[in-house]
Enzyme design. Sequence first.
Site, PDB file in Angstrom:
ATOM      1  N   GLU A 188      38.007  22.808  -8.310  1.00 57.99           N
ATOM      2  CA  GLU A 188      38.408  23.884  -9.202  1.00 57.99           C
ATOM      3  C   GLU A 188      39.208  23.362 -10.388  1.00 57.99           C
ATOM      4  O   GLU A 188      39.653  22.209 -10.405  1.00 57.99           O
ATOM      5  CB  GLU A 188      39.228  24.937  -8.442  1.00 57.99           C
ATOM      6  CG  GLU A 188      40.555  24.447  -7.904  1.00 57.99           C
ATOM      7  CD  GLU A 188      41.248  25.480  -7.025  1.00 57.99           C
ATOM      8  OE1 GLU A 188      40.575  26.359  -6.468  1.00 57.99           O
ATOM      9  OE2 GLU A 188      42.485  25.390  -6.886  1.00 57.99           O
ATOM     10  N   HIS A 231      47.764  20.960  -3.403  1.00 58.54           N
ATOM     11  CA  HIS A 231      48.321  21.694  -4.535  1.00 58.54           C
ATOM     12  C   HIS A 231      48.891  23.033  -4.086  1.00 58.54           C
ATOM     13  O   HIS A 231      48.616  23.512  -2.987  1.00 58.54           O
ATOM     14  CB  HIS A 231      47.268  21.923  -5.628  1.00 58.54           C
ATOM     15  CG  HIS A 231      46.098  22.757  -5.193  1.00 58.54           C
ATOM     16  ND1 HIS A 231      45.061  22.255  -4.426  1.00 58.54           N
ATOM     17  CD2 HIS A 231      45.800  24.070  -5.400  1.00 58.54           C
ATOM     18  CE1 HIS A 231      44.172  23.208  -4.200  1.00 58.54           C
ATOM     19  NE2 HIS A 231      44.601  24.325  -4.779  1.00 58.54           N
ATOM     20  N   LYS A 269      34.877  23.337  -2.811  1.00 53.40           N
ATOM     21  CA  LYS A 269      35.546  24.185  -3.790  1.00 53.40           C
ATOM     22  C   LYS A 269      36.395  23.366  -4.766  1.00 53.40           C
ATOM     23  O   LYS A 269      37.603  23.562  -4.867  1.00 53.40           O
ATOM     24  CB  LYS A 269      36.409  25.227  -3.077  1.00 53.40           C
ATOM     25  CG  LYS A 269      36.925  26.342  -3.982  1.00 53.40           C
ATOM     26  CD  LYS A 269      37.905  27.221  -3.226  1.00 53.40           C
ATOM     27  CE  LYS A 269      38.499  28.287  -4.126  1.00 53.40           C
ATOM     28  NZ  LYS A 269      39.579  29.047  -3.471  1.00 53.40           N
ATOM     29  N   LYS A 295      49.913  33.302   6.005  1.00 58.50           N
ATOM     30  CA  LYS A 295      48.542  33.287   6.499  1.00 58.50           C
ATOM     31  C   LYS A 295      48.325  32.168   7.521  1.00 58.50           C
ATOM     32  O   LYS A 295      49.220  31.377   7.810  1.00 58.50           O
ATOM     33  CB  LYS A 295      47.559  33.137   5.327  1.00 58.50           C
ATOM     34  CG  LYS A 295      47.575  34.312   4.356  1.00 58.50           C
ATOM     35  CD  LYS A 295      46.556  34.115   3.253  1.00 58.50           C
ATOM     36  CE  LYS A 295      46.535  35.288   2.291  1.00 58.50           C
ATOM     37  NZ  LYS A 295      45.524  35.109   1.204  1.00 58.50           N
ATOM     38  N   SER A 335      50.163  29.245  -1.274  1.00 61.15           N
ATOM     39  CA  SER A 335      50.343  28.288  -0.185  1.00 61.15           C
ATOM     40  C   SER A 335      50.122  26.847  -0.628  1.00 61.15           C
ATOM     41  O   SER A 335      49.378  26.562  -1.574  1.00 61.15           O
ATOM     42  CB  SER A 335      49.370  28.619   0.954  1.00 61.15           C
ATOM     43  OG  SER A 335      48.045  28.666   0.479  1.00 61.15           O
ATOM     44  N   HIS A 345      41.233  22.270  -0.685  1.00 62.52           N
ATOM     45  CA  HIS A 345      39.904  22.826  -0.453  1.00 62.52           C
ATOM     46  C   HIS A 345      38.987  21.719   0.070  1.00 62.52           C
ATOM     47  O   HIS A 345      39.015  20.593  -0.443  1.00 62.52           O
ATOM     48  CB  HIS A 345      39.340  23.418  -1.738  1.00 62.52           C
ATOM     49  CG  HIS A 345      40.260  24.415  -2.373  1.00 62.52           C
ATOM     50  ND1 HIS A 345      40.641  25.577  -1.763  1.00 62.52           N
ATOM     51  CD2 HIS A 345      40.911  24.391  -3.566  1.00 62.52           C
ATOM     52  CE1 HIS A 345      41.469  26.250  -2.546  1.00 62.52           C
ATOM     53  NE2 HIS A 345      41.648  25.542  -3.647  1.00 62.52           N
ATOM     54  N   ARG A 405      45.349  25.751   4.649  1.00 59.27           N
ATOM     55  CA  ARG A 405      46.765  25.947   4.308  1.00 59.27           C
ATOM     56  C   ARG A 405      47.671  25.301   5.339  1.00 59.27           C
ATOM     57  O   ARG A 405      47.303  25.185   6.512  1.00 59.27           O
ATOM     58  CB  ARG A 405      47.088  27.439   4.227  1.00 59.27           C
ATOM     59  CG  ARG A 405      46.248  28.234   3.243  1.00 59.27           C
ATOM     60  CD  ARG A 405      46.603  29.713   3.295  1.00 59.27           C
ATOM     61  NE  ARG A 405      45.810  30.507   2.358  1.00 59.27           N
ATOM     62  CZ  ARG A 405      44.632  31.039   2.651  1.00 59.27           C
ATOM     63  NH1 ARG A 405      44.120  30.877   3.866  1.00 59.27           N
ATOM     64  NH2 ARG A 405      43.980  31.730   1.744  1.00 59.27           N
TER      65      ARG A 405
END
Length: 416
Positions: free
Chosen positions: A139, A274, A137, A299, A110, A114, A293
């Site tokens: 990453e 992203h 989050k 979702k 998706s 975060h 998302r």
Amino acid sequence: MTGGVQRLRCSVKNYEWGKIGTESVVAGLCEKNCGVEIALEKPYAEFWMGTHESGPSVLVGCDGDGDGEGLSLRSWIERNPGVVGDGVVKKWGCDLPFLFKVLSVAKALSIQAHPDKSLAKRLHKSQPDIYKDDNHKPEMALAVTEFEALCGFVSIKELKDVLQSVPEIRDLVGDAYGKQVLSIHSEDQEDKVKIHVKSLFTQLMSANKGLVSDAISKFKNRLNSKEEITVKEQLVLRLEKQYCNDVGVLAAFLMNYVKLKPGQALCLGANELHAYVSGDCIECMATSDNVVRAGLTPKNRDVQTLCSMLTYKLDFPEILEGTSVNKYVHKYRPPFEEFEVDRCILPMGASTSFPAIAGPSIFLVVKGEGRARTDSFDEETISTGDVLFVSANLEFILKTETHLELYRAGVNSEFL
């Protein structure tokens, strides 16, 4: 293995976007690590190593708490806090501050971001069934195979080109929002630029589904009449086949298209837009599973939250090549205190060592076979799919007679 080094059995996620059967690096790791046969028609998307409750690792050969699942890594750390080091306990408690993963992506994930810590706390409090924890989050994705991603917003020049060359987007957002971006000048203040880009993106992502469907249909028809199409147009057509009539298909034009070679990495801070597109990667992050998302997904979508939270940074992201520690090991150190990653490619007959540090490490063998030891255990064979937890303050020594590809995740040593 005993004491400060433990073999781990890890968790696997079979999300529908994962690579199928033996095509998936995750599937191969799952087979070796968990002792299960690969289902040839099943997607294998993520391999989780760590303590997050959504996919906890367990110690091999240790009895659990009566639930039949074995002793979880988190429970073992709680009983033996010294294994993570005093500094980690003081800052994060008896837990790992990082989550280590492998991803095998066949179908785009998706369009997402975060949350930072403040937003994560609010989202978790208001919607705990969707946002499972209250942590941020940040990453990093490190390519194991060739890896494609969409990351951040293109430059103003490119954004203007999109509005002029993709009329379907300009029609969807309306002339007023398009003109705002087209009128941006190089001397304009950064805040003003971001306001206009935010308005444009929000208008696009909030567009009526029927109008989005019509726009994508017009886009496809227009491309069918072109003799040559651009690389970005080819990508968008791929995405449309995966997510028919999804607004994220058109949103991809506003994002940087990034191709990573094995050993290259992307670092993604909180609130950065992203979407991973394809390939296999090592991923490390702060211990969280929070995702907001807004496109390319079946979702839950939270368009308002996503559009309001983004940094709206423009231009191409930095590609990390890693810093050479020695001729076999490269270190990838992001500006986040929770984690860093080492990549070790050890050729036939070679050896190397990972110095003792004041925090814990997780080691993953992605390919090959070797021998490993520390002061706390005798030399043992390690091979594809083996995952080892190594306690703080232990040197980890490796050698191989064949070939070994191994990755290490640990707390960012600059902050220890």
